[in-house]
Scaffold this motif. Structure first.
Motif, PDB file in Angstrom:
ATOM      1  N   SER A 134       6.682  -4.689   1.517  1.00  0.00           N
ATOM      2  CA  SER A 134       6.039  -3.440   1.088  1.00  0.00           C
ATOM      3  C   SER A 134       4.525  -3.555   1.236  1.00  0.00           C
ATOM      4  O   SER A 134       3.975  -4.651   1.373  1.00  0.00           O
ATOM      5  CB  SER A 134       6.402  -3.142  -0.353  1.00  0.00           C
ATOM      6  OG  SER A 134       5.745  -4.072  -1.200  1.00  0.00           O
ATOM      7  N   ARG A 135       3.847  -2.431   1.157  1.00  0.00           N
ATOM      8  CA  ARG A 135       2.391  -2.425   1.275  1.00  0.00           C
ATOM      9  C   ARG A 135       1.769  -3.323   0.208  1.00  0.00           C
ATOM     10  O   ARG A 135       0.870  -4.113   0.478  1.00  0.00           O
ATOM     11  CB  ARG A 135       1.896  -0.978   1.124  1.00  0.00           C
ATOM     12  CG  ARG A 135       0.396  -0.838   1.110  1.00  0.00           C
ATOM     13  CD  ARG A 135      -0.015   0.635   1.101  1.00  0.00           C
ATOM     14  NE  ARG A 135      -1.426   0.772   0.763  1.00  0.00           N
ATOM     15  CZ  ARG A 135      -1.890   0.957  -0.470  1.00  0.00           C
ATOM     16  NH1 ARG A 135      -1.053   1.015  -1.476  1.00  0.00           N
ATOM     17  NH2 ARG A 135      -3.186   1.087  -0.684  1.00  0.00           N
ATOM     18  N   GLY A 136       2.284  -3.213  -1.026  1.00  0.00           N
ATOM     19  CA  GLY A 136       1.742  -4.009  -2.122  1.00  0.00           C
ATOM     20  C   GLY A 136       1.872  -5.496  -1.867  1.00  0.00           C
ATOM     21  O   GLY A 136       0.942  -6.264  -2.102  1.00  0.00           O
ATOM     22  N   VAL A 137       3.013  -5.920  -1.376  1.00  0.00           N
ATOM     23  CA  VAL A 137       3.247  -7.347  -1.142  1.00  0.00           C
ATOM     24  C   VAL A 137       2.318  -7.867  -0.044  1.00  0.00           C
ATOM     25  O   VAL A 137       1.700  -8.927  -0.179  1.00  0.00           O
ATOM     26  CB  VAL A 137       4.731  -7.609  -0.798  1.00  0.00           C
ATOM     27  CG1 VAL A 137       4.932  -9.021  -0.273  1.00  0.00           C
ATOM     28  CG2 VAL A 137       5.604  -7.370  -2.018  1.00  0.00           C
ATOM     29  N   ASN A 138       2.190  -7.107   1.038  1.00  0.00           N
ATOM     30  CA  ASN A 138       1.272  -7.505   2.111  1.00  0.00           C
ATOM     31  C   ASN A 138      -0.166  -7.570   1.606  1.00  0.00           C
ATOM     32  O   ASN A 138      -0.898  -8.517   1.885  1.00  0.00           O
ATOM     33  CB  ASN A 138       1.353  -6.517   3.280  1.00  0.00           C
ATOM     34  CG  ASN A 138       2.621  -6.713   4.078  1.00  0.00           C
ATOM     35  OD1 ASN A 138       3.162  -7.817   4.132  1.00  0.00           O
ATOM     36  ND2 ASN A 138       3.107  -5.644   4.697  1.00  0.00           N
ATOM     37  N   TRP A 139      -0.548  -6.539   0.843  1.00  0.00           N
ATOM     38  CA  TRP A 139      -1.901  -6.515   0.291  1.00  0.00           C
ATOM     39  C   TRP A 139      -2.113  -7.725  -0.618  1.00  0.00           C
ATOM     40  O   TRP A 139      -3.176  -8.348  -0.603  1.00  0.00           O
ATOM     41  CB  TRP A 139      -2.115  -5.218  -0.485  1.00  0.00           C
ATOM     42  CG  TRP A 139      -3.409  -5.191  -1.238  1.00  0.00           C
ATOM     43  CD1 TRP A 139      -4.635  -4.903  -0.719  1.00  0.00           C
ATOM     44  CD2 TRP A 139      -3.607  -5.500  -2.619  1.00  0.00           C
ATOM     45  NE1 TRP A 139      -5.595  -5.009  -1.700  1.00  0.00           N
ATOM     46  CE2 TRP A 139      -4.994  -5.378  -2.877  1.00  0.00           C
ATOM     47  CE3 TRP A 139      -2.762  -5.874  -3.666  1.00  0.00           C
ATOM     48  CZ2 TRP A 139      -5.533  -5.603  -4.141  1.00  0.00           C
ATOM     49  CZ3 TRP A 139      -3.297  -6.104  -4.910  1.00  0.00           C
ATOM     50  CH2 TRP A 139      -4.674  -5.966  -5.143  1.00  0.00           C
TER      51      TRP A 139
END
Lengths: 574, 296, 296
Positions: A475-480
């Protein structure tokens, strides 16, 4: 006529007891008849020792394991620790086979390990904490690894151990014998920073705070001015929980901002050097009183949650995720967890890290001398102590690029189940440098080709994915989270590097195992501190602090201070 | 046979029904809460927003649960444990309680025996010695380690012997005159009349075995042998409170822990099988045929 | 000779129980020596240093021990009384329910919370009683000021006691129901012919028939006077309520957490055992002497 008399029952009872004693003494004889330590391989061959040399005969090594579930969701379902694919390679490369005496979820490891110690059933390779290390050392149960390390440690392993000038290694040396290989990390990983929601600051046209006064203004605005613009009065100022000094979502950083260094996180006092070079307990210094006074007023006006004393770290994580709070003190890794959860929940959310606000400008954070909770030692009974060193070499080696096609979670490689594993103490810093190097050069792939490859490549991929908005892997959060904790120049580690360079830190000078009086009195002092501090914050007179100091000293604090200073003059490696 | 119901009786029945209904609701609420979390979206669950109704309805956690090998493996271990353990426990309770339910003049050594057992309700050696004993009797890593050490539950045995005492003496006196021995009295007379009490103690035994989790951690050497509750306890892992720093690996583990919905689905499903045991046993709670008082 | 032959069979029946108890209950008691040792797992019981009563002295002299002991006793006395009274009332009320299906549902529901661990329930209860929780929602909706239940020593004790009773009341209730079921129905029929109402029947038949089980439960619960509920309190308490809710077990737990002191923990365990043995055996003999009841 048959009668069972009470004395017969007694007899039976004693028989049961003797069953119990007989078996334990059997164990004892087994211990004493173990063979002397020899290295078979070396007596046969005269070739120089090879860090990754294959044994001619199969060497079986026993281990125990406390483990977490595999991290990667692609790991095959239901895989067991003994099926770890690392073992297959280990056998092929080194002809070493690992047998587990037992495996247990890591939260229960300590319990299970003390049972193993009590029943004298220890494996060949031991994963220890400093306290158990000390016990085994005193019972002379640990093998001398000096030669094994000198001859067999791979260049990479040696590089790691020398990265702090050999300080950590020296801590686990006794009478010139190396008794353990510490898995240590950069102490600066413990430094505190302030995490704050940038989108909320922007909503209210505020600047990131540099001083406590500015922080107070921002926090007040976060309480009263509806920073999330949802039209509801549902936010509070700063995350806090019932453990004032902990490993996360606590107030260590806040105290540091006042020049107060009460604790490193274990609820025991931290020890700082005074002008005469003696160690003084940070917990009872006047700066702590000033900080508590501020907290008291913050509790009054709602910056702290009215029920912070009820919450644990999980509750703080919920509040952060739910967007109820937008400021939290903490370490470099927050984006990794739980800030990523908040990012995923609220696409507008955006967190930044700033240096902890102090009384006049940014403050200094407390940093431990050494950050190592785990070390590997070898049972004196083991015939091939060098096998342990070779296994560490093997683990480090497996991080290289050439194994990457093979070394994948979906093929059953679970790295965090392999022991003994030592990783690069500067792992995070290496990732930071290498990923930034690749980003600046606009590379599409990591060119680095050493044992750090896997770790660097993983973060590089997450960074690329985040920057291009690709959410096919995570997810975007995990990548961020990966990117902003490890690679971003203004992120978690980037900020920590700045602290380190600008020397904005103070050391906790005590790093030994607890001294005798701490063992005896520590629990009481801990309770005293928690009760007094919580009550003061919730409105008890601030002068309660002076009473606390007096009680702390008389209930054992003075004695601890003395013993810690004795340790400092005698044993500390300065 | 019933008299006409008075007004106060009617009022009482209404009040009683309402009160019991309220208690029923209060007891069911936690389960509804858990069910709602397990049916919510993960973000809503980890933000603590779910109360008694799912937020962001999602059936995902149950789909994942269907693939969880560990869950079903440990469920099977639990079933084995409950069946074996309950048989062993009930048998021991039954044959131990019988002699001890006799009066002192019919069994002279009753009192020393009773105290021999009763003492163990108060004194225990603690974790380490018990572990060493289980180890030295060769039970480590076998399902018997979960059954034998607690094979005779003294508390249940005391309950049983009290139930036995309420069986009228005339019954076994009559049998003795007919020439029946203790063995026959036990199985042919006591067993059929004690069904309600056996159901009660059986329920406690089943629940005890089902809920026990710590012995699994202690005595079993690999998690694939864990019974369900031991497995579930590892999901609700709590970090060591004394830890001052968390290592890079632990941070990654924390990241994984945020699968709150899946965790809750497992807790909920783990409680389901045992929830249906009680209604099943209820059919043995019928008005018994026991006559007479309990006084000695 | 005839009775002796029969007694022989009674001894025989006890053999399996005696063996299991000897090995797994009496065997580990050897570990009680830890209470008198500076126990060190690596040295074992044979090589650890004996320190006489030092461990006891150390624990009893800790500054908070008096307060902690008092907390333990007060919390557990409340729990003991309520664990008798509440299930008794419930059992009696259930006995008045004439619709079988309703009675069964209520019984099953009351037993449900028992299946959830404190780790799961603790969080739910904290949430329920927090400032934003359902209870305070109710209080402020009827115009009162919200209360910080979990941060107030008196309220917190109440919640500890109340929630434990709520969780565990099904257990004793079922034992009591089983006894009520066993009461001879001819007694009630005779009473009805005499014109006794439900209330009188309860006072004169049901309650007296339950006396033995009530006394049994009361006496045995005395044995746990120094157990105020370890896991529950550990999960629910916080520094502000240490004063009123830190009990012996949580206190010893914290000692062990920080410094792994086995000796003091064993000393406290032994102390608790001796106290409960004294309490239980004296009440056992009192009940026998004045009432002729033998509890076990």
């Amino acid at each position: 006529m048959k009668k069972i008399k009470p004395w017969k029952m007694m007899l039976l009872a004693t028989m049961a007891v003797s069953l119990f004693t007989a078996c334990s003494s059997q164990d004892k004889t087994a211990t004493t008849t173990s063979e002397p330590v020899t290295t078979k391989e070396e007596t046969k061959t005269n070739t120089p020792p090879d860090p990754l040399g294959k044994y001619a005969d199969l060497v079986t090594v026993t281990e125990v394991l406390g483990y977490n579930p595999p991290e990667d969701p692609r790991t095959p379902q239901g895989i067991k620790p003994e099926e770890n694919a690392y073992f297959k390679d280990l056998k092929e490369m080194l002809n070493i086979e690992v047998k587990y005496k037992w495996t247990v979820p890591s939260s229960q490891f300590e319990q299970k390990f003390s049972l193993a110690m009590a029943s004298a059933d220890l494996p060949d390779i031991l994963e220890l904490d400093p306290k158990n290390f000390e016990k085994l050392k005193n019972q002379d149960m640990l093998a001398d690894l000096t030669d094994a390390y000198k001859q067999y440690a791979s260049p990479a392993l040696k590089k790691y151990m020398e990265s702090d000038g050999g300080f950590a290694m020296k801590t686990f040396e006794s009478d010139g014998k190396q008794l353990a290989i510490p898995a240590f990390e950069d102490p600066f990983l413990s430094s505190q920073q302030l995490w704050i929601r940038k989108d909320w600051l922007d909503n209210l046209n505020l600047q990131a705070p540099k001083t406590i006064d500015e922080l107070e203004k921002v926090a007040e605005a976060f309480v009263k001015n509806d920073p999330d613009k949802n039209g509801k009065n549902d936010t509070y100022g700063i995350a806090a929980q019932k453990n004032l000094f902990f490993w996360g979502f606590d107030l260590r950083g806040f105290f540091n901002g006042f020049g107060a260094y009460p604790s490193i996180g274990d609820n025991q006092s931290a020890w700082i050097k005074d002008s005469e070079g003696k160690l003084i307990p940070g917990l009872i210094q006047p700066e702590v009183k000033a900080a508590l006074g501020k907290l008291q007023s913050w509790y009054q006006n709602g910056i702290l949650d009215k029920e912070f004393a009820l919450k644990d770290e999980n509750k703080s994580v919920e509040d952060i995720t739910a967007g109820k709070v937008g400021i939290s003190y903490g370490e470099w890794w927050y984006p990794n967890w739980p800030l990523n959860l908040n990012m995923d929940k609220d696409p507008k959310a955006n967190w930044i890290a700033v240096q902890i606000p102090g009384l006049e400008g940014p403050g200094n954070t407390l940093v431990p001398k050494i950050r190592s909770s785990k070390l590997f030692a070898v049972n004196k009974k083991m015939k091939n102590p060098e096998a342990a060193i070779k296994m560490i070499n093997f683990y480090i080696e497996m991080g290289n690029k050439k194994y990457m096609d093979q070394n994948k979670a979906e093929k059953g490689y679970v790295y965090n189940w392999f022991n003994p594993r030592i990783y690069n103490p500067a792992q995070i810093d290496t990732i930071y440098t290498e990923v930034n190097k690749a980003l600046d050069a606009n590379q599409t792939e990591i060119t680095l080709d050493d044992e750090n490859y896997k770790n660097v490549a993983d973060v590089f991929k997450a960074t690329k994915d985040f920057l291009s908005g690709d959410t096919s892997t995570a997810s975007r959060g995990v990548n961020w989270g990966q990117y902003f904790s490890r690679a971003a120049k203004d992120g978690g580690w980037g900020m920590t590097r700045q602290l380190k360079e600008s020397k904005a830190y103070v050391n906790n000078e005590f790093y030994g195992i607890p001294v005798a009086s701490q063992v005896e009195k520590g629990t009481q002092l801990d309770k005293l501190m928690q009760e007094s501090f919580t009550k003061i914050i919730m409105g008890a007179p601030l002068d309660e602090f002076d009473k606390f100091v007096a009680s702390w000293k008389s209930l054992g604090g003075d004695q601890i201070t003395q013993e810690v200073n004795e340790w400092y003059t005698k044993q500390a490696t300065k | 046979m019933r008299h006409k119901q008075s007004i106060s009786r009617k009022l009482f029945i209404v009040f009683n029904t309402l009160l019991l209904a309220l208690i029923t609701v209060l007891s069911v609420i936690p389960f509804i809460h858990l069910l709602s979390i397990s049916l919510s979206s993960n973000t809503a669950a980890s933000a603590g927003e779910v109360r008694l109704w799912p937020v962001g309805f999602s059936f995902d956690s149950y789909v994942y649960l269907g693939e969880k090998v560990e869950f079903f493996r440990s469920l099977w271990v639990s079933v084995k444990r409950v069946v074996l353990g309950t048989i062993v426990n009930l048998f021991l309770v039954f044959i131990t309680a019988y002699p001890l339910s006799k009066s002192n003049d019919r069994f002279k050594f009753r009192t020393p025996y009773v105290w021999f057992f009763a003492i163990t309700m108060f004194f225990g050696g603690g974790l380490i010695p018990t572990y060493i004993l289980v180890k030295n009797t060769g039970l480590i890593d076998s399902i018997w380690a979960l059954i034998l050490p607690g094979a005779l539950n003294v508390w249940n045995m005391v309950l049983m012997l009290n139930f036995f005492r309420s069986i009228p003496k005339e019954l076994d006196e009559a049998a003795t005159i007919d020439g029946a021995g203790h063995w026959i009295i036990l199985w042919k007379i006591y067993l059929p009349v004690s069904l309600p009490s056996i159901a009660t103690i059986g329920l406690f035994t089943i629940v005890g075995h089902w809920n026990a989790w710590f012995d699994g951690i202690l005595y079993l050497n690999s998690p694939d042998k864990y019974p369900l509750q031991t497995y579930l306890s590892t999901l609700i892992m709590s970090m060591n409170a004394q830890m001052s720093s968390i290592s890079i690996e632990q941070i990654k583990a924390m990241e994984n822990l945020s699968e709150k919905t899946l965790k809750t689905a497992q807790i909920f499903m783990g409680a389901l099988p045992i929830m249906i045991v009680y209604p099943f046993l209820q059919k043995y709670f019928v008005k018994g045929i026991i006559v007479g008082s309990v006084k000695e | 000779m005839r009775t002796l032959k029969k007694e022989y069979l009674l001894h025989l029946m006890l053999i399996p129980g005696v063996i299991v108890t000897l090995i797994y209950a009496y065997g580990p008691m050897a570990g009680l020596v830890m209470a008198f040792q500076q126990f060190e797992p690596l040295s074992g019981f044979f090589k650890s240093k004996f320190v006489g009563f030092d461990n006891f002295r150390y624990v009893f002299q800790l500054p908070d021990f008096g307060q902690v002991l008092w907390n333990t006793v007060i919390i557990s006395i409340f729990k003991m009384v309520l664990f008798l009274v509440v299930p008794l009332i419930l059992a009696l009320l259930l006995n008045e329910v004439t619709k079988q299906w309703f009675s069964r549902i209520v019984q099953s529901a009351i037993f449900l919370p028992f299946f959830l661990s404190w780790t799961v329930l603790g969080g739910i209860i904290i949430e329920l009683f927090s400032l934003n929780g359902a209870v305070n929602g109710l209080i402020s909706s009827i115009g009162f000021k919200p209360i910080m239940f979990m941060l107030d020593n008196q309220w917190f004790r109440g919640i500890i006691i109340g929630s434990d009773v709520w969780k565990g009341m099904g257990y004793n209730m079922i034992v009591m129901l089983a006894v009520i079921i066993g009461i001879n129905s001819t007694l009630y029929e005779a009473a009805e012919i005499d014109g006794a109402g439900r209330w009188k029947q309860m006072i004169h038949i049901t309650l007296p028939s339950m006396a033995p089980i009530l006394i049994l439960l009361a006496v045995l619960s005395l044995g746990s006077i120094l157990n105020a509920g370890f896991e529950q309190i550990l999960i629910m308490y916080n520094p502000t309520v240490y004063e009123g809710a830190d009990v012996i077990d949580t206190f010893v737990y914290r000692l062990g957490m920080f410094s792994q002191q086995f000796g003091p923990a064993a000393a406290v365990g032994l102390f608790k055992s001796v106290i409960s043995l004294i309490l239980v055996s004296s009440t056992y003999y009192a009940a026998y002497k004045y009432n002729g009841y033998r509890i076990f």
